[in-house]
Scaffold this motif. Structure first.
Motif, PDB file in Angstrom:
ATOM      1  N   ALA A   1     -16.281 -18.595 -14.021  1.00  0.00           N
ATOM      2  CA  ALA A   1     -16.488 -17.624 -15.101  1.00  0.00           C
ATOM      3  C   ALA A   1     -17.538 -18.126 -16.079  1.00  0.00           C
ATOM      4  N   TYR A   2     -17.570 -19.432 -16.311  1.00  0.00           N
ATOM      5  CA  TYR A   2     -18.598 -20.011 -17.170  1.00  0.00           C
ATOM      6  C   TYR A   2     -19.982 -19.770 -16.568  1.00  0.00           C
ATOM      7  N   ARG A   3     -20.109 -20.025 -15.269  1.00  0.00           N
ATOM      8  CA  ARG A   3     -21.422 -19.866 -14.638  1.00  0.00           C
ATOM      9  C   ARG A   3     -21.796 -18.398 -14.448  1.00  0.00           C
ATOM     10  N   ALA A   4     -20.809 -17.523 -14.393  1.00  0.00           N
ATOM     11  CA  ALA A   4     -21.121 -16.089 -14.363  1.00  0.00           C
ATOM     12  C   ALA A   4     -21.756 -15.662 -15.679  1.00  0.00           C
ATOM     13  N   ALA A   5     -21.327 -16.309 -16.777  1.00  0.00           N
ATOM     14  CA  ALA A   5     -21.908 -16.003 -18.083  1.00  0.00           C
ATOM     15  C   ALA A   5     -23.257 -16.668 -18.258  1.00  0.00           C
ATOM     16  N   ASP A   6     -23.439 -17.863 -17.688  1.00  0.00           N
ATOM     17  CA  ASP A   6     -24.696 -18.605 -17.810  1.00  0.00           C
ATOM     18  C   ASP A   6     -24.868 -19.450 -16.557  1.00  0.00           C
ATOM     19  N   PRO A   7     -25.662 -18.976 -15.595  1.00  0.00           N
ATOM     20  CA  PRO A   7     -25.823 -19.708 -14.329  1.00  0.00           C
ATOM     21  C   PRO A   7     -26.354 -21.123 -14.504  1.00  0.00           C
ATOM     22  N   ASP A   8     -27.026 -21.399 -15.620  1.00  0.00           N
ATOM     23  CA  ASP A   8     -27.596 -22.726 -15.839  1.00  0.00           C
ATOM     24  C   ASP A   8     -26.674 -23.651 -16.623  1.00  0.00           C
ATOM     25  N   TYR A   9     -25.485 -23.172 -16.982  1.00  0.00           N
ATOM     26  CA  TYR A   9     -24.586 -23.985 -17.798  1.00  0.00           C
ATOM     27  C   TYR A   9     -24.078 -25.182 -17.007  1.00  0.00           C
TER      28      TYR A   9
ATOM     29  N   VAL B   1     -10.404 -24.938 -22.046  1.00  0.00           N
ATOM     30  CA  VAL B   1      -9.476 -23.858 -22.364  1.00  0.00           C
ATOM     31  C   VAL B   1      -9.060 -24.037 -23.824  1.00  0.00           C
ATOM     32  N   PRO B   2      -8.704 -22.935 -24.487  1.00  0.00           N
ATOM     33  CA  PRO B   2      -8.577 -21.579 -23.988  1.00  0.00           C
ATOM     34  C   PRO B   2      -9.938 -20.945 -23.737  1.00  0.00           C
ATOM     35  N   ALA B   3      -9.950 -20.009 -22.842  1.00  0.00           N
ATOM     36  CA  ALA B   3     -11.153 -19.246 -22.543  1.00  0.00           C
ATOM     37  C   ALA B   3     -10.740 -17.793 -22.344  1.00  0.00           C
ATOM     38  N   ILE B   4     -11.538 -16.899 -22.858  1.00  0.00           N
ATOM     39  CA  ILE B   4     -11.281 -15.477 -22.639  1.00  0.00           C
ATOM     40  C   ILE B   4     -12.395 -14.932 -21.751  1.00  0.00           C
ATOM     41  N   VAL B   5     -11.992 -14.298 -20.666  1.00  0.00           N
ATOM     42  CA  VAL B   5     -12.926 -13.824 -19.651  1.00  0.00           C
ATOM     43  C   VAL B   5     -12.883 -12.292 -19.613  1.00  0.00           C
ATOM     44  N   ASP B   6     -14.054 -11.676 -19.520  1.00  0.00           N
ATOM     45  CA  ASP B   6     -14.183 -10.235 -19.355  1.00  0.00           C
ATOM     46  C   ASP B   6     -13.867  -9.903 -17.896  1.00  0.00           C
ATOM     47  N   ILE B   7     -12.798  -9.152 -17.666  1.00  0.00           N
ATOM     48  CA  ILE B   7     -12.353  -8.905 -16.293  1.00  0.00           C
ATOM     49  C   ILE B   7     -13.371  -8.109 -15.478  1.00  0.00           C
ATOM     50  N   PRO B   8     -13.957  -7.021 -16.011  1.00  0.00           N
ATOM     51  CA  PRO B   8     -14.892  -6.253 -15.168  1.00  0.00           C
ATOM     52  C   PRO B   8     -16.091  -7.055 -14.674  1.00  0.00           C
ATOM     53  N   SER B   9     -16.646  -7.905 -15.529  1.00  0.00           N
ATOM     54  CA  SER B   9     -17.844  -8.652 -15.130  1.00  0.00           C
ATOM     55  C   SER B   9     -17.539 -10.050 -14.606  1.00  0.00           C
ATOM     56  N   GLY B  10     -16.339 -10.549 -14.905  1.00  0.00           N
ATOM     57  CA  GLY B  10     -16.003 -11.911 -14.516  1.00  0.00           C
ATOM     58  C   GLY B  10     -16.667 -12.972 -15.370  1.00  0.00           C
ATOM     59  N   LYS B  11     -17.277 -12.565 -16.478  1.00  0.00           N
ATOM     60  CA  LYS B  11     -18.016 -13.502 -17.320  1.00  0.00           C
ATOM     61  C   LYS B  11     -17.145 -14.043 -18.456  1.00  0.00           C
TER      62      LYS B  11
ATOM     63  N   VAL C   1     -16.341 -14.874 -22.086  1.00  0.00           N
ATOM     64  CA  VAL C   1     -16.758 -14.322 -23.368  1.00  0.00           C
ATOM     65  C   VAL C   1     -16.797 -15.420 -24.427  1.00  0.00           C
ATOM     66  N   THR C   2     -15.712 -16.184 -24.523  1.00  0.00           N
ATOM     67  CA  THR C   2     -15.629 -17.201 -25.566  1.00  0.00           C
ATOM     68  C   THR C   2     -14.722 -18.346 -25.157  1.00  0.00           C
ATOM     69  N   ASN C   3     -15.102 -19.554 -25.572  1.00  0.00           N
ATOM     70  CA  ASN C   3     -14.208 -20.712 -25.510  1.00  0.00           C
ATOM     71  C   ASN C   3     -14.076 -21.341 -26.896  1.00  0.00           C
ATOM     72  N   ASP C   4     -14.342 -20.542 -27.924  1.00  0.00           N
ATOM     73  CA  ASP C   4     -14.346 -21.012 -29.315  1.00  0.00           C
ATOM     74  C   ASP C   4     -12.914 -21.000 -29.845  1.00  0.00           C
TER      75      ASP C   4
ATOM     76  N   ARG D   1     -19.654 -23.937 -26.601  1.00  0.00           N
ATOM     77  CA  ARG D   1     -20.935 -23.344 -26.241  1.00  0.00           C
ATOM     78  C   ARG D   1     -20.901 -21.814 -26.314  1.00  0.00           C
ATOM     79  N   PHE D   2     -19.765 -21.214 -26.015  1.00  0.00           N
ATOM     80  CA  PHE D   2     -19.668 -19.759 -25.936  1.00  0.00           C
ATOM     81  C   PHE D   2     -18.851 -19.267 -27.135  1.00  0.00           C
ATOM     82  N   THR D   3     -19.519 -18.640 -28.076  1.00  0.00           N
ATOM     83  CA  THR D   3     -18.878 -18.348 -29.358  1.00  0.00           C
ATOM     84  C   THR D   3     -18.904 -16.864 -29.736  1.00  0.00           C
ATOM     85  N   ALA D   4     -19.099 -15.992 -28.758  1.00  0.00           N
ATOM     86  CA  ALA D   4     -19.019 -14.564 -29.055  1.00  0.00           C
ATOM     87  C   ALA D   4     -17.614 -14.219 -29.516  1.00  0.00           C
ATOM     88  N   ARG D   5     -17.503 -13.185 -30.343  1.00  0.00           N
ATOM     89  CA  ARG D   5     -16.198 -12.779 -30.861  1.00  0.00           C
ATOM     90  C   ARG D   5     -15.769 -11.445 -30.266  1.00  0.00           C
ATOM     91  N   ILE D   6     -14.473 -11.309 -30.058  1.00  0.00           N
ATOM     92  CA  ILE D   6     -13.871 -10.042 -29.661  1.00  0.00           C
ATOM     93  C   ILE D   6     -13.257  -9.454 -30.922  1.00  0.00           C
TER      94      ILE D   6
END
Length: 333
Positions: free
Chosen positions: A100-108, A114-124, A126-129, A18-23
């Motif tokens: 962290a998933y719900r921080a990125a999308d409260p309705d998810y 896993v694997p999942a990469i989480v943005d530390i400052p926001s706790g959101k 980023v990607t599970n792709d 579901r979360f496919t943003a790239r770093i």
């Protein structure tokens, strides 16, 4: 754990990521590759997550991208951090990856993987792709690679690597799950047939060359290895992939041992986590949740003879150093 299968066909259906943003190096998706900004969340039990652990080790990204190791036994609330003091990840401050998933999308309300990469400052999240995560670790974090890091996705070989990866994903990585989670004989038979036909083909390919593509380790080898290393411990019995054990397929067994003994591969493998996860979480497959005592793991340390085929494991690079002390896997045998 609820296993999603098609009620008509009995086929296992893996949900898309579901979360496919790239770093990336240029931050084109809004997520630049910055040292210390992200946390890689993995389970050592999971083959998809193990790919990311291996790439991170080979490229020397341990200092740039910290790692959180989840308990191999998740519950209905998702992967949990019960291996850490107080049951919380010490960097993200969360008890469950689902936070962290719900921080990125409260309705998810989908699966937490896993694997999942989480943005530390926001706790959101980023990607599970997982397929893209390793490709981006291979190519987008260049400013943070160790000296001597290998090229795991050489530009001149990418078409061939991609072709091998598609076949291995369809007929090996995914097929073991499709066999193990099938609820009708025809679905199981199809996955079983594809799996062993592909393993036979890979055996023929690897009989005369040390690695899958070219003469160095690439992304293709990493993706095959993480299934092979779990084969006898879980897939052969637990998932009914039992035509042969890995130890009964001489070429693939030697190939897998070669990689296992290569720095960055075997030192990320935790057979205890692997076995406890599969046998205790998949209650629909193993209602007793009994974890078997075998197989004997000492064979992974036996000579493989694959160096006679030539090849340069790291190309023009060098092996990674030892893993950080806090990431060392306990002795396996």
């Amino acid at each position: 754990m609820t296993i999603p299968t098609d009620p008509e066909t009995g086929e296992f259906k893996r949900a898309p990521n579901r979360f496919t943003a790239r770093i990336t190096a240029d931050g084109a998706d809004g997520w630049p590759a910055e040292a210390g900004r992200y946390r890689l969340v993995v389970s050592r039990a999971c083959p998809w997550a193990s790919r990311a652990l291996i790439v991170r080790r080979l490229m020397g990204l341990e200092e740039a991208l910290s790692v959180a190791i989840a308990d191999p036994i998740q519950d209905e609330r998702s992967w949990r951090f019960t291996l850490d003091p107080g049951g919380r990840d010490p960097v993200l401050g969360i008890e469950f990856l689902g936070e962290a998933y719900r921080a990125a999308d409260p309705d998810y309300d989908g699966g937490i993987s896993v694997p999942a990469i989480v943005d530390i400052p926001s706790g959101k999240l980023v990607t599970n792709d997982y397929p893209q995560i390793t490709l981006d670790l291979d190519t987008q974090w260049g400013a943070h690679y160790r000296d001597g890091a290998p090229d795991l996705y050489p530009e001149a070989l990418r078409d061939e690597i991609d072709e091998i990866n598609r076949a291995v994903h369809r007929d090996v990585n995914a097929a073991v799950y499709e066999a193990g989670f099938a609820t009708k004989q025809s679905a199981y038979d199809d996955a079983y047939r594809r799996l062993f036909a592909r393993l036979d083909e890979l055996s023929e390919r690897l009989a005369g060359q040390r690695y899958l593509v070219g003469d160095t380790i690439t992304e293709a080898d990493i993706r095959l290895f993480t299934t092979l290393v779990r084969f006898d411990a879980v897939y052969h019995g637990h998932f009914k992939c039992n035509r042969n054990k890995l130890t009964e397929m001489p070429v693939l067994w030697a190939y897998a041992r070669d990689l296992f003994q290569t720095p960055g591969f075997g030192d990320t493998v935790d057979f205890d986590h692997i076995k406890r996860h599969y046998y205790q979480v998949h209650e629909q497959v193993n209602p007793s949740r009994i974890v078997p005592g075998g197989p004997d793991l000492s064979g992974w340390a036996q000579p493989h003879g694959r160096a006679d085929l030539g090849g340069r494991p790291f190309g023009d690079g060098t092996p990674p150093g030892p893993p950080p002390r806090h990431e060392v896997v306990p002795p396996q045998w």
